[in-house]
Design an enzyme around this catalytic site. Structure first.
Site, PDB file in Angstrom:
ATOM      1  N   LYS A 132      46.797  37.723  30.222  1.00 16.38           N
ATOM      2  CA  LYS A 132      46.924  36.647  29.802  1.00 16.38           C
ATOM      3  C   LYS A 132      45.574  35.955  29.046  1.00 16.38           C
ATOM      4  O   LYS A 132      45.611  35.479  27.886  1.00 16.38           O
ATOM      5  CB  LYS A 132      47.156  35.647  31.078  1.00 16.38           C
ATOM      6  N   GLN A 180      47.252  32.032  39.736  1.00 19.45           N
ATOM      7  CA  GLN A 180      48.124  33.078  39.583  1.00 19.45           C
ATOM      8  C   GLN A 180      48.627  33.385  41.139  1.00 19.45           C
ATOM      9  O   GLN A 180      48.080  33.292  41.919  1.00 19.45           O
ATOM     10  CB  GLN A 180      47.190  34.478  39.381  1.00 19.45           C
ATOM     11  N   ASP A 216      52.296  26.276  33.795  1.00 22.80           N
ATOM     12  CA  ASP A 216      53.453  27.103  34.426  1.00 22.80           C
ATOM     13  C   ASP A 216      54.401  26.346  34.611  1.00 22.80           C
ATOM     14  O   ASP A 216      55.664  26.637  34.834  1.00 22.80           O
ATOM     15  CB  ASP A 216      52.647  27.752  35.724  1.00 22.80           C
TER      16      ASP A 216
HETATM   17  N1  GUN Z   1      53.245  35.305  39.333  1.00 12.51           N
HETATM   18  C1  GUN Z   1      54.274  36.024  38.953  1.00 12.51           C
HETATM   19  N2  GUN Z   1      54.761  35.202  37.661  1.00 12.51           N
HETATM   20  C2  GUN Z   1      53.675  34.088  37.444  1.00 12.51           C
HETATM   21  C3  GUN Z   1      53.849  33.151  36.722  1.00 12.51           C
HETATM   22  O1  GUN Z   1      54.564  33.032  35.800  1.00 12.51           O
HETATM   23  N3  GUN Z   1      52.750  32.447  36.869  1.00 12.51           N
HETATM   24  C4  GUN Z   1      51.926  32.387  38.064  1.00 12.51           C
HETATM   25  N4  GUN Z   1      51.054  31.431  38.004  1.00 12.51           N
HETATM   26  N5  GUN Z   1      52.142  33.262  38.872  1.00 12.51           N
HETATM   27  C5  GUN Z   1      52.902  34.259  38.732  1.00 12.51           C
END
Ligand code: GUN
Length: 287
Positions: free
Chosen positions: A53, A97, A120
């Site tokens: 990311k 995350q 998100d």
């Molecule tokens: N863990 C797995 N997928 C995601 C996501 O799309 N966003 C976040 N913040 N954590 C994750």
């Protein structure tokens, strides 16, 4: 007959090019879009996701902040950091995350993020808005899947859509988005009695289960569009250790009309839509 592949890498490259242009326009107006990422602990998969990311932000000229905390950090420290990021006008997106360590109340952490920086789309306010059909931020994976369906001209209105998996991150928002575009939606999960009965009816099948190659060709309707959200590894055989999805690609591609590969399907689109949400947040901040 072999299904046509939906190339997530190619679509991502094209969308990220447009996002880079929008980021440059914003910068020229004095706003530098910025994403803040918080990672707690040393889960190797989460470390890879966060690195990807952050690197993707950099590549489109968008700076990011990264806070990494030890697995046993006091949650109060993380809450204080989120409060500071909420108040910082230079930060347009905040992402924590998941999963978080067990001593964290993940719902409370997500609720602490300012809804207008929740790129998100996991805050209850944004989840509610999505249900009402007027979303502020669409969760990145389902958002990316809708872009893939649109890019291939897949007919959604009136289609039988089956989503396998009911997570807050993928399954539930995916079902809402398909419903908003007038599909007839079924959500299947671990307690579904006859999974194949449902999947065989699907014109659009989204597999978001997290189990290696669980959806096989005999469970798929001929000509269906198959979207594979899984990110697993072969547990045995000649490909042991290599990446695979929730769909058994080799048997599925003989039946499906369109299919996403793993890797190179949904994965890159998830990150692309995170960039899109962050940029959109920065554009809103300018207005
Ligand atoms: N863990 C797995 N997928 C995601 C996501 O799309 N966003 C976040 N913040 N954590 C994750």
């Amino acid at each position: 007959m072999s299904a046509r592949l939906i190339d997530g890498n190619a679509l991502s490259t094209s969308i990220r090019g447009q996002l880079a242009e929008r980021a440059a326009v914003l910068k020229a107006k004095g706003v530098t879009p910025c994403l803040a990422v918080i990672l707690v602990g040393e889960d190797p998969a989460s470390q890879v996701y966060v690195r990807n990311k952050v690197n993707a932000c950099e590549k489109i000229g968008m700076p990011s902040l990264q806070d990494v905390y030890p697995v046993d950090v006091d949650p109060a420290v993380v809450f204080a950091r989120i409060a500071a990021l909420n108040a910082d006008p230079a930060v347009h997106g905040i992402l924590v995350q998941l999963p978080l360590p067990k001593h964290f109340d993940a719902t409370a952490v997500l609720a602490a993020i300012a809804p207008d920086k929740d790129v998100d789309g996991f805050h209850a306010e944004n989840v509610g808005s999505l249900m009402q059909g007027k979303s502020r931020f669409i969760p990145c994976t389902p958002y990316g899947i809708m872009k893939m369906l649109a890019s291939e001209g897949v007919r959604i209105a009136g289609a039988e859509a089956v989503v396998v998996g009911r997570s807050n991150i993928v399954g539930k928002p995916m079902a809402m988005l398909l419903l908003a575009q007038n599909a007839t939606v079924t959500i299947c999960h671990s307690q579904t009695i006859d999974l194949a009965f449902h999947t065989r009816r699907a014109d659009i099948l989204v597999a978001a289960i997290g189990r290696e190659r669980m959806i096989t060709g005999d469970m798929i309707k001929r000509g269906a569009t198959v979207i594979d959200v899984g990110m697993n590894r072969y547990s045995s055989g000649p490909k042991q250790g290599k990446l695979c999805g929730d769909v058994d690609f080799d048997t599925a591609r003989e039946v499906a009309g369109l299919i996403t590969p793993v890797p190179g399907g949904v994965g890159p689109m998830t990150i692309t839509m995170l960039l899109a949400n962050t940029l959109e947040s920065a554009e809103r901040a300018l207005q």
